[in-house]
Design a protein around this motif. Structure first.
Motif, PDB file in Angstrom:
ATOM      1  N   GLU A 133      17.262  -8.399 -11.907  1.00 38.42           N
ATOM      2  CA  GLU A 133      16.545  -9.605 -11.479  1.00 38.42           C
ATOM      3  C   GLU A 133      15.376  -9.900 -12.407  1.00 38.42           C
ATOM      4  OE1 GLU A 133      17.298 -11.886  -9.271  1.00 38.42           O
ATOM      5  OE2 GLU A 133      19.103 -10.827  -8.644  1.00 38.42           O
ATOM      6  N   LYS A 134      14.723  -8.841 -12.863  1.00 40.23           N
ATOM      7  CA  LYS A 134      13.593  -9.062 -13.787  1.00 40.23           C
ATOM      8  C   LYS A 134      14.083  -9.597 -15.125  1.00 40.23           C
ATOM      9  CE  LYS A 134      10.373  -5.915 -11.649  1.00 40.23           C
ATOM     10  NZ  LYS A 134       9.848  -4.543 -11.528  1.00 40.23           N
ATOM     11  N   LYS A 135      15.285  -9.192 -15.495  1.00 46.25           N
ATOM     12  CA  LYS A 135      15.866  -9.732 -16.742  1.00 46.25           C
ATOM     13  C   LYS A 135      16.118 -11.221 -16.588  1.00 46.25           C
ATOM     14  CE  LYS A 135      18.697  -5.885 -18.157  1.00 46.25           C
ATOM     15  NZ  LYS A 135      20.081  -5.431 -18.242  1.00 46.25           N
ATOM     16  N   LEU A 136      16.567 -11.606 -15.373  1.00 53.30           N
ATOM     17  CA  LEU A 136      16.888 -13.008 -15.122  1.00 53.30           C
ATOM     18  C   LEU A 136      15.648 -13.870 -14.970  1.00 53.30           C
ATOM     19  CD1 LEU A 136      19.745 -12.632 -12.477  1.00 53.30           C
ATOM     20  CD2 LEU A 136      19.992 -13.392 -14.839  1.00 53.30           C
ATOM     21  N   GLN A 137      14.532 -13.221 -14.690  1.00 51.74           N
ATOM     22  CA  GLN A 137      13.307 -13.987 -14.434  1.00 51.74           C
ATOM     23  C   GLN A 137      12.885 -14.694 -15.712  1.00 51.74           C
ATOM     24  OE1 GLN A 137      10.116 -11.528 -12.977  1.00 51.74           O
ATOM     25  NE2 GLN A 137       9.471 -13.047 -11.501  1.00 51.74           N
ATOM     26  N   LYS A 138      12.778 -16.014 -15.619  1.00 54.69           N
ATOM     27  CA  LYS A 138      12.476 -16.791 -16.830  1.00 54.69           C
ATOM     28  C   LYS A 138      11.065 -16.506 -17.322  1.00 54.69           C
ATOM     29  CE  LYS A 138      15.616 -20.485 -15.548  1.00 54.69           C
ATOM     30  NZ  LYS A 138      15.758 -21.814 -14.963  1.00 54.69           N
ATOM     31  N   SER A 139      10.169 -16.377 -16.384  1.00 55.58           N
ATOM     32  CA  SER A 139       8.779 -16.140 -16.771  1.00 55.58           C
ATOM     33  C   SER A 139       8.062 -15.457 -15.623  1.00 55.58           C
ATOM     34  CB  SER A 139       8.109 -17.485 -17.087  1.00 55.58           C
ATOM     35  OG  SER A 139       6.727 -17.325 -17.231  1.00 55.58           O
ATOM     36  N   LYS A 140       7.073 -14.641 -15.975  1.00 52.58           N
ATOM     37  CA  LYS A 140       6.293 -13.970 -14.924  1.00 52.58           C
ATOM     38  C   LYS A 140       5.355 -14.969 -14.247  1.00 52.58           C
ATOM     39  CE  LYS A 140       7.008  -9.326 -15.502  1.00 52.58           C
ATOM     40  NZ  LYS A 140       8.448  -9.464 -15.563  1.00 52.58           N
ATOM     41  N   PHE A 160      20.967   3.818  -2.021  1.00 47.04           N
ATOM     42  CA  PHE A 160      20.326   2.528  -1.796  1.00 47.04           C
ATOM     43  C   PHE A 160      19.170   2.344  -2.780  1.00 47.04           C
ATOM     44  CE2 PHE A 160      19.213  -1.286  -0.135  1.00 47.04           C
ATOM     45  CZ  PHE A 160      18.506  -1.383   1.052  1.00 47.04           C
ATOM     46  N   GLY A 161      18.356   3.385  -2.896  1.00 48.66           N
ATOM     47  CA  GLY A 161      17.215   3.334  -3.807  1.00 48.66           C
ATOM     48  C   GLY A 161      17.657   3.136  -5.243  1.00 48.66           C
ATOM     49  N   ASP A 162      18.727   3.835  -5.617  1.00 48.41           N
ATOM     50  CA  ASP A 162      19.242   3.671  -6.989  1.00 48.41           C
ATOM     51  C   ASP A 162      19.754   2.251  -7.193  1.00 48.41           C
ATOM     52  OD1 ASP A 162      20.703   7.030  -7.148  1.00 48.41           O
ATOM     53  OD2 ASP A 162      18.650   6.301  -7.483  1.00 48.41           O
ATOM     54  N   PHE A 163      20.463   1.765  -6.182  1.00 46.75           N
ATOM     55  CA  PHE A 163      20.980   0.397  -6.263  1.00 46.75           C
ATOM     56  C   PHE A 163      19.829  -0.590  -6.427  1.00 46.75           C
ATOM     57  CE2 PHE A 163      23.652  -3.209  -5.502  1.00 46.75           C
ATOM     58  CZ  PHE A 163      22.875  -4.081  -4.763  1.00 46.75           C
ATOM     59  N   LEU A 164      18.770  -0.378  -5.645  1.00 50.86           N
ATOM     60  CA  LEU A 164      17.627  -1.292  -5.705  1.00 50.86           C
ATOM     61  C   LEU A 164      16.960  -1.245  -7.081  1.00 50.86           C
ATOM     62  CD1 LEU A 164      16.034  -0.775  -2.178  1.00 50.86           C
ATOM     63  CD2 LEU A 164      17.144  -2.843  -3.034  1.00 50.86           C
ATOM     64  N   SER A 165      16.900  -0.059  -7.656  1.00 54.99           N
ATOM     65  CA  SER A 165      16.311   0.045  -9.001  1.00 54.99           C
ATOM     66  C   SER A 165      17.101  -0.799  -9.992  1.00 54.99           C
ATOM     67  CB  SER A 165      16.302   1.491  -9.486  1.00 54.99           C
ATOM     68  OG  SER A 165      15.483   2.267  -8.664  1.00 54.99           O
ATOM     69  N   ASP A 166      18.425  -0.682  -9.902  1.00 56.10           N
ATOM     70  CA  ASP A 166      19.279  -1.472 -10.808  1.00 56.10           C
ATOM     71  C   ASP A 166      19.118  -2.963 -10.534  1.00 56.10           C
ATOM     72  OD1 ASP A 166      22.061   0.900 -10.731  1.00 56.10           O
ATOM     73  OD2 ASP A 166      20.225   0.820 -11.937  1.00 56.10           O
ATOM     74  N   GLU A 167      19.108  -3.286  -9.261  1.00 57.27           N
ATOM     75  CA  GLU A 167      18.999  -4.698  -8.864  1.00 57.27           C
ATOM     76  C   GLU A 167      17.681  -5.291  -9.371  1.00 57.27           C
ATOM     77  OE1 GLU A 167      21.227  -6.559  -7.469  1.00 57.27           O
ATOM     78  OE2 GLU A 167      20.184  -8.213  -6.497  1.00 57.27           O
ATOM     79  N   MET A 168      16.614  -4.513  -9.246  1.00 55.70           N
ATOM     80  CA  MET A 168      15.303  -5.020  -9.703  1.00 55.70           C
ATOM     81  C   MET A 168      15.309  -5.226 -11.211  1.00 55.70           C
ATOM     82  SD  MET A 168      12.378  -3.193  -7.419  1.00 55.70           S
ATOM     83  CE  MET A 168      12.932  -1.523  -7.649  1.00 55.70           C
ATOM     84  N   LYS A 169      15.936  -4.282 -11.911  1.00 53.34           N
ATOM     85  CA  LYS A 169      16.007  -4.417 -13.382  1.00 53.34           C
ATOM     86  C   LYS A 169      16.723  -5.709 -13.748  1.00 53.34           C
ATOM     87  CE  LYS A 169      16.227   0.368 -14.722  1.00 53.34           C
ATOM     88  NZ  LYS A 169      17.192   1.443 -14.824  1.00 53.34           N
ATOM     89  N   PHE A 211      10.030  -8.383  -2.827  1.00 51.59           N
ATOM     90  CA  PHE A 211      10.651  -7.808  -1.635  1.00 51.59           C
ATOM     91  C   PHE A 211      11.489  -6.589  -2.005  1.00 51.59           C
ATOM     92  CE2 PHE A 211      12.058  -7.802   2.666  1.00 51.59           C
ATOM     93  CZ  PHE A 211      13.372  -7.371   2.632  1.00 51.59           C
ATOM     94  N   LEU A 212      12.227  -6.702  -3.113  1.00 52.00           N
ATOM     95  CA  LEU A 212      13.040  -5.563  -3.558  1.00 52.00           C
ATOM     96  C   LEU A 212      12.148  -4.372  -3.881  1.00 52.00           C
ATOM     97  CD1 LEU A 212      15.647  -7.247  -5.974  1.00 52.00           C
ATOM     98  CD2 LEU A 212      16.038  -6.444  -3.642  1.00 52.00           C
TER      99      LEU A 212
END
Lengths: 168, 287
Positions: B98-105, B87-96, B276-277
């Motif tokens: 999602e951050k790539k998709l984030q248009k701007s901080k 789960f933790g590994d999955f979340l790490s990937d998911e966060m990566k 949240f992630l």
């Protein structure tokens, strides 16, 4: 029922209540209050898309009319049997296109919108301007409508027909 | 309904799932854990059920066998399973991702001089115009409508030829207009059309946003007055409706505002999701 007014664009600031009031005056002049009517304000992108789909013209325009009754004799009101058929159709106003026109000609936007809507309603009532004869008949009708409108409201609107030959 | 909106805006409806229920059962017998293991950890209800389900598939969740302080989190006395690691590994990937998709901080700016105040998932946009105060409140919780068309395609096993659709947040929003020295604010409950969120070239037929209810409420963040008359626009005279829309437009709540609010809310929702992630990852890993 009555006039369904929609504003699907954010390019041109519109006064909905004012447009509705003018359209209601036009309906009263034409005696079409019992018929539903759609007036939809759109931007260049949307009206260009509709123009392209339905008329194969990939460019923005000022107005596009979609009659509920497609074979009306000009000026002859339909006599529907059912309540669902008390509908004249929809008019799409290219407000962005019209705004640009107003700016170029120093005209009032809402005045132009009303003139264009009158033109659109004439199309919904069967008027066309594809031949010289049709054009004259439509111009005459539009002039009558807007003269009456000007008499009621004190404004000075002029028909669109004498300027436009592209919309449908 | 506007009557419950203030509560709805500040607290999302959450449906708790049984998997999040935490009831610890003492371990009686275990075919999973060697009697010689250094620690015997109680199962959560969800793991107990998983082990039942796993019996038929041959899957058995395994416990980490610690021979002293856990290498994962020093001094952490909570449960750490292989499932948690995955789960933790999955979340790490998911966060990566999602951050790539984030248009701007940073959040997009609203035009028109609106000041933004944020409190978790709730935000207020405030503007003063000739002494009048206009406040727009919205909550990004439950603001992303489901994409039924895509879900239906997936359910039928059809592979979408396009990439995943953008997540768009279209929150309900409440506009409060307060005139100087007035005891009451005029409050509008506004919604975006359902099932007609623009995906680029869709055939939108509705206004960009609509007013659902209008009410006078006591000025300030006081108690919602249930006995105040609430005008519902479902069967309202259309001319009156247009006047109400023009009233809002004159105060900066027009189609441009509504479009920009979608951009802002979408960015906020994405930001909150990533946060949240991160919190979830920390929780799972005990960081």
């Amino acid at each position: 029922m009555g006039v369904v007014l929609r504003n699907l664009q954010n390019v041109v600031p519109l006064r909905r209540a004012r447009l509705r009031k003018d359209v209601e005056t036009l309906r009263h002049i034409l005696g079409i209050q019992k018929f539903d009517l759609g007036v939809i304000c759109v931007d260049n992108r949307k009206i260009q898309r509709i123009n392209n789909i339905y008329r194969n013209k990939n460019m923005p325009t000022d107005v596009l009319s979609f009659p509920f009754y497609e074979e009306l004799r000009p000026g002859k009101l339909p006599c529907p049997l059912y309540r669902d058929e008390l509908n004249l159709g929809d008019i799409f106003l290219g407000v962005e296109y019209l705004m640009k026109q107003c700016q170029q000609q120093s005209q009032d936007l809402h005045g132009i919108l009303t003139s264009v809507t009158a033109h659109g309603i004439c199309h919904l009532l069967g008027y066309r301007h594809e031949t010289e004869e049709e054009w004259k008949e439509m111009l005459q009708k539009e002039s009558y409508i807007l003269n009456e409108f000007n008499r009621f409201t004190g404004r000075q609107l002029v028909p669109l027909t004498k300027k436009c030959s592209q919309d449908g | 309904m506007l009557k419950t909106l203030s509560r709805a805006v500040s607290s999302a409806v959450r449906i708790s799932t049984t998997s999040s229920t935490r009831v610890l059962h003492p371990l009686r017998t275990s075919a999973l854990c060697s009697p010689n293991s250094g620690t015997v950890r109680p199962f959560t209800r969800s793991l107990w059920m998983m082990s039942d389900a796993g019996a038929s598939s041959g899957y058995r969740p395994k416990l980490f066998r610690s021979k002293g302080p856990s290498p994962v989190s020093r001094g952490c006395v909570s449960l750490h399973t292989e499932g948690d690691k995955a789960f933790g590994d999955f979340l790490s990937d998911e966060m990566k991702e999602e951050k790539k998709l984030q248009k701007s901080k940073t959040l997009p700016q609203m035009s028109g001089g609106w000041a933004l105040e944020q409190n978790g998932t709730e935000a207020k946009l405030i503007r003063t115009l000739s002494g009048e105060k206009v406040t727009v409140t919205f909550n990004v919780n439950n603001s992303v409508p489901p994409n039924f068309e895509e879900e239906a395609e997936q359910a039928q096993g059809q592979k979408s030829t396009e990439s995943e659709p953008d997540i768009v947040s279209t929150p309900n929003f409440v506009v409060e207009v307060t005139k100087p020295a007035a005891k009451h604010s005029l409050v509008f409950d506004c919604h975006y059309p359902e099932d007609e969120v623009s995906h680029g070239e869709g055939e939108e037929e509705s206004d960009i946003f609509s007013i659902r209810e209008v009410s006078f409420q006591p000025e300030g963040d006081g108690e919602w007055k249930e006995t105040a008359y609430t005008l519902n626009t479902d069967s309202l005279d259309w001319a009156l409706y247009d006047h109400l829309m023009d009233f809002l437009a004159d105060r900066g709540v027009d189609n441009t505002f509504a479009d920009e609010l979608i951009e802002l809310s979408t960015a906020m929702e994405h930001h909150e999701y990533i946060k949240f992630l991160e919190d979830l990852s920390g929780f799972v890993k005990c960081n």
